[in-house]
Design a protein around this motif. Structure first.
Motif, PDB file in Angstrom:
ATOM      1  N   UNK A  42       0.968  -0.878  -0.060  1.00  0.00           N
ATOM      2  CA  UNK A  42       0.075  -0.205  -0.171  1.00  0.00           C
ATOM      3  C   UNK A  42       0.882   1.725   0.150  1.00  0.00           C
ATOM      4  N   UNK A  43       1.501   1.156   0.637  1.00  0.00           N
ATOM      5  CA  UNK A  43       2.745   2.390   0.574  1.00  0.00           C
ATOM      6  C   UNK A  43       2.877   3.044  -0.524  1.00  0.00           C
ATOM      7  N   UNK A  44       3.912   1.735  -1.562  1.00  0.00           N
ATOM      8  CA  UNK A  44       4.386   1.995  -2.432  1.00  0.00           C
ATOM      9  C   UNK A  44       3.557   2.242  -3.751  1.00  0.00           C
ATOM     10  N   UNK A  45       2.611   2.108  -3.351  1.00  0.00           N
ATOM     11  CA  UNK A  45       1.186   2.838  -4.240  1.00  0.00           C
ATOM     12  C   UNK A  45       1.157   4.468  -4.259  1.00  0.00           C
ATOM     13  N   UNK A  46       1.110   4.629  -2.519  1.00  0.00           N
ATOM     14  CA  UNK A  46       0.697   5.991  -1.615  1.00  0.00           C
ATOM     15  C   UNK A  46       1.981   6.685  -2.266  1.00  0.00           C
ATOM     16  N   UNK A  47       3.253   6.388  -2.641  1.00  0.00           N
ATOM     17  CA  UNK A  47       4.424   7.046  -2.736  1.00  0.00           C
ATOM     18  C   UNK A  47       4.032   7.315  -4.031  1.00  0.00           C
ATOM     19  N   UNK A  48       3.729   6.716  -5.139  1.00  0.00           N
ATOM     20  CA  UNK A  48       3.243   6.917  -5.877  1.00  0.00           C
ATOM     21  C   UNK A  48       2.975   8.046  -5.985  1.00  0.00           C
ATOM     22  N   UNK A  49       1.833   7.881  -5.401  1.00  0.00           N
ATOM     23  CA  UNK A  49       0.396   8.779  -5.613  1.00  0.00           C
ATOM     24  C   UNK A  49       0.446  10.439  -4.904  1.00  0.00           C
ATOM     25  N   UNK A  50       1.271  10.187  -3.640  1.00  0.00           N
ATOM     26  CA  UNK A  50       1.710  11.360  -3.388  1.00  0.00           C
ATOM     27  C   UNK A  50       2.974  12.141  -4.300  1.00  0.00           C
ATOM     28  N   UNK A  51       4.068  11.722  -4.430  1.00  0.00           N
ATOM     29  CA  UNK A  51       4.973  11.822  -5.427  1.00  0.00           C
ATOM     30  C   UNK A  51       4.380  13.116  -6.699  1.00  0.00           C
ATOM     31  N   UNK A  52       3.385  12.297  -7.764  1.00  0.00           N
ATOM     32  CA  UNK A  52       3.025  13.066  -8.601  1.00  0.00           C
ATOM     33  C   UNK A  52       2.209  13.547  -8.297  1.00  0.00           C
ATOM     34  N   UNK A  53       1.043  13.888  -7.445  1.00  0.00           N
ATOM     35  CA  UNK A  53       0.388  14.735  -7.326  1.00  0.00           C
ATOM     36  C   UNK A  53       0.390  16.104  -6.649  1.00  0.00           C
ATOM     37  N   UNK A  54       2.037  16.002  -6.158  1.00  0.00           N
ATOM     38  CA  UNK A  54       2.571  17.242  -5.930  1.00  0.00           C
ATOM     39  C   UNK A  54       4.089  17.466  -6.514  1.00  0.00           C
ATOM     40  N   UNK A  55       3.690  16.667  -7.671  1.00  0.00           N
ATOM     41  CA  UNK A  55       4.242  17.175  -8.808  1.00  0.00           C
ATOM     42  C   UNK A  55       3.612  18.278  -9.642  1.00  0.00           C
ATOM     43  N   UNK A  56       2.670  18.658  -9.323  1.00  0.00           N
ATOM     44  CA  UNK A  56       2.412  20.139 -10.060  1.00  0.00           C
ATOM     45  C   UNK A  56       2.127  19.670 -11.818  1.00  0.00           C
ATOM     46  N   UNK A  57       1.722  18.978 -11.855  1.00  0.00           N
ATOM     47  CA  UNK A  57       1.872  18.899 -14.129  1.00  0.00           C
ATOM     48  C   UNK A  57       0.617  18.268 -14.469  1.00  0.00           C
ATOM     49  N   UNK A  58      -1.020  18.576 -13.746  1.00  0.00           N
ATOM     50  CA  UNK A  58      -1.701  18.193 -14.063  1.00  0.00           C
ATOM     51  C   UNK A  58      -2.571  16.861 -13.383  1.00  0.00           C
ATOM     52  N   UNK A  59      -2.111  16.013 -13.149  1.00  0.00           N
ATOM     53  CA  UNK A  59      -2.055  14.734 -13.102  1.00  0.00           C
ATOM     54  C   UNK A  59      -2.432  14.542 -10.702  1.00  0.00           C
ATOM     55  N   UNK A  60      -3.613  13.904 -11.000  1.00  0.00           N
ATOM     56  CA  UNK A  60      -3.829  13.214  -9.848  1.00  0.00           C
ATOM     57  C   UNK A  60      -3.870  11.745  -9.296  1.00  0.00           C
ATOM     58  N   UNK A  61      -3.125  10.553  -8.193  1.00  0.00           N
ATOM     59  CA  UNK A  61      -3.422   9.802  -8.284  1.00  0.00           C
ATOM     60  C   UNK A  61      -4.089   9.296  -7.019  1.00  0.00           C
ATOM     61  N   UNK A  62      -5.725   9.058  -7.123  1.00  0.00           N
ATOM     62  CA  UNK A  62      -6.723   8.370  -6.233  1.00  0.00           C
ATOM     63  C   UNK A  62      -6.591   6.975  -6.406  1.00  0.00           C
ATOM     64  N   UNK A  63      -5.996   6.583  -4.679  1.00  0.00           N
ATOM     65  CA  UNK A  63      -5.874   5.107  -4.559  1.00  0.00           C
ATOM     66  C   UNK A  63      -6.938   4.560  -3.217  1.00  0.00           C
ATOM     67  N   UNK A  64      -7.567   3.411  -3.605  1.00  0.00           N
ATOM     68  CA  UNK A  64      -8.123   2.906  -3.695  1.00  0.00           C
ATOM     69  C   UNK A  64      -7.983   0.898  -3.260  1.00  0.00           C
TER      70      UNK A  64
END
Length: 331
Positions: A42-64
């Motif tokens: 789960x943390x592996x996926x959360x890292x992906x989401x946090x980093x992408x969401x913080x990159x400010x490139x118009x992209x958001x990952x929501x984790x389920x």
């Protein structure tokens, strides 16, 4: 009246610009593991989401997490169909449609965490990823987990210990080895093992050390056989993404995803061995017996695997023998 027209045009332009600026591509990441409870997958996926969401490139990952969006075994198809975009997924779960994936959960093929890192750079893995890509999915990050055996009533160390057991096995290749040792097979995903043990549907299991701990199997087992120096069980469980979803991203978004995936991969590489230690600690605290196989005991299992899992895979899966030979060539 004419004085107000430029103002109206400017207002519309401002609204349009704001809409474009705030537009977000939203990706859905799904997995079967407990969320927010220290599970490294789960943390592996959360890292992906946090980093992408913080990159400010118009992209958001929501984790389920916790199979809350898609059931465990259905995530591969869900990626192919565009229902979800990303998953931390045990690749062998998709071996029903892509039988070559059975090689990524093959008894004794991967021998240690260090060996797994070498496997990642091999022709074996290149061929596996070719199959993944042709199926419409891409690998964002590699991840291998060690696994263990668990017994509800006794320790499982030698093949003779499996005779008469009802064993939940993670995949077809291990199921063949268990059956070759005299066990009957129970087929449920890892998030249903607890209930299978609790209700008596199963009295033995193999799964990853991470799942042994995060699914609290110490509440149902008398003994666990930890990987130790003679591990038999390793599973490839990468971060995957729908190829169609990835191809729709612009260059900046793709770059952000891959940079985030590298951080997630590095994190998991550092955590994978710790998962074994966390499992051992959790089971000892719960007063569950923890044992490890000797080299002689592990060799007995490998001989059964060679006559069952390896043989069937080589004979029936297109390119199966080549894949096994490529993996065995990695020292």
């Amino acid at each position: 009246m004419t004085k107000t027209i430029p103002a109206i045009v400017a207002a519309f332009a401002l609204v349009a610009t704001s809409t474009v600026a705030s537009a977000q591509v939203v990706l859905k990441a799904s997995h079967q593991f407990p969320g927010g409870k220290g599970d490294a997958r789960d943390e592996m996926v959360q890292i992906l989401a946090r980093e992408v969401n913080a990159a400010n490139v118009g992209l958001e990952i929501k984790v389920f997490p916790g199979a809350s969006l898609v059931k465990a075994a259905e995530q591969w198809r869900a990626m192919q169909r565009g229902q979800i975009d990303i998953s931390s997924f045990p690749l062998d779960y998709a071996s029903g449609s892509e039988p070559q994936f059975g090689a990524t959960l093959m008894p004794g093929l991967v021998k240690s965490h260090e060996h797994a890192l070498r496997i990642n750079k091999s022709q074996f893995m290149k061929d596996i990823k070719d199959v993944i890509n042709k199926a419409g999915v891409v690998v964002l990050a590699d991840a291998w987990l060690a696994g263990a055996f668990g017994g509800k009533d006794k320790c499982i160390l030698e093949p003779d210990d499996a005779k008469g057991l009802k064993v939940r096995s993670a995949g077809a290749t291990f199921s063949e080895m268990w059956a070759g040792a005299g066990a009957s097979i129970v087929s449920v995903p890892s998030n249903e093992v607890y209930n299978a043990l609790q209700t008596g549907v199963a009295n033995g299991t193999d799964t990853s050390t991470g799942s042994f701990a995060s699914f609290r199997l110490y509440e149902q087992l008398k003994c666990v056989t930890a990987p130790g120096d003679n591990a038999l069980w390793f599973m490839y469980e990468p971060l995957l993404m729908s190829k169609a979803s990835f191809d729709k991203l612009n260059d900046a978004q793709k770059k952000a995803v891959m940079a985030a995936a590298k951080k997630a991969e590095d994190y998991f590489a550092g955590e994978s061995k710790k998962l074994d230690e966390k499992m051992i600690d959790a089971f000892k605290k719960a007063n569950v017996q923890v044992v490890t196989m000797t080299a002689e005991q592990a060799d007995k299992w490998r001989k059964i695997a060679a006559a069952t899992s390896f043989k069937t895979f080589s004979d029936k899966v297109p390119g199966g023998k080549k894949l096994i030979d490529e993996a065995l060539a990695v020292k």
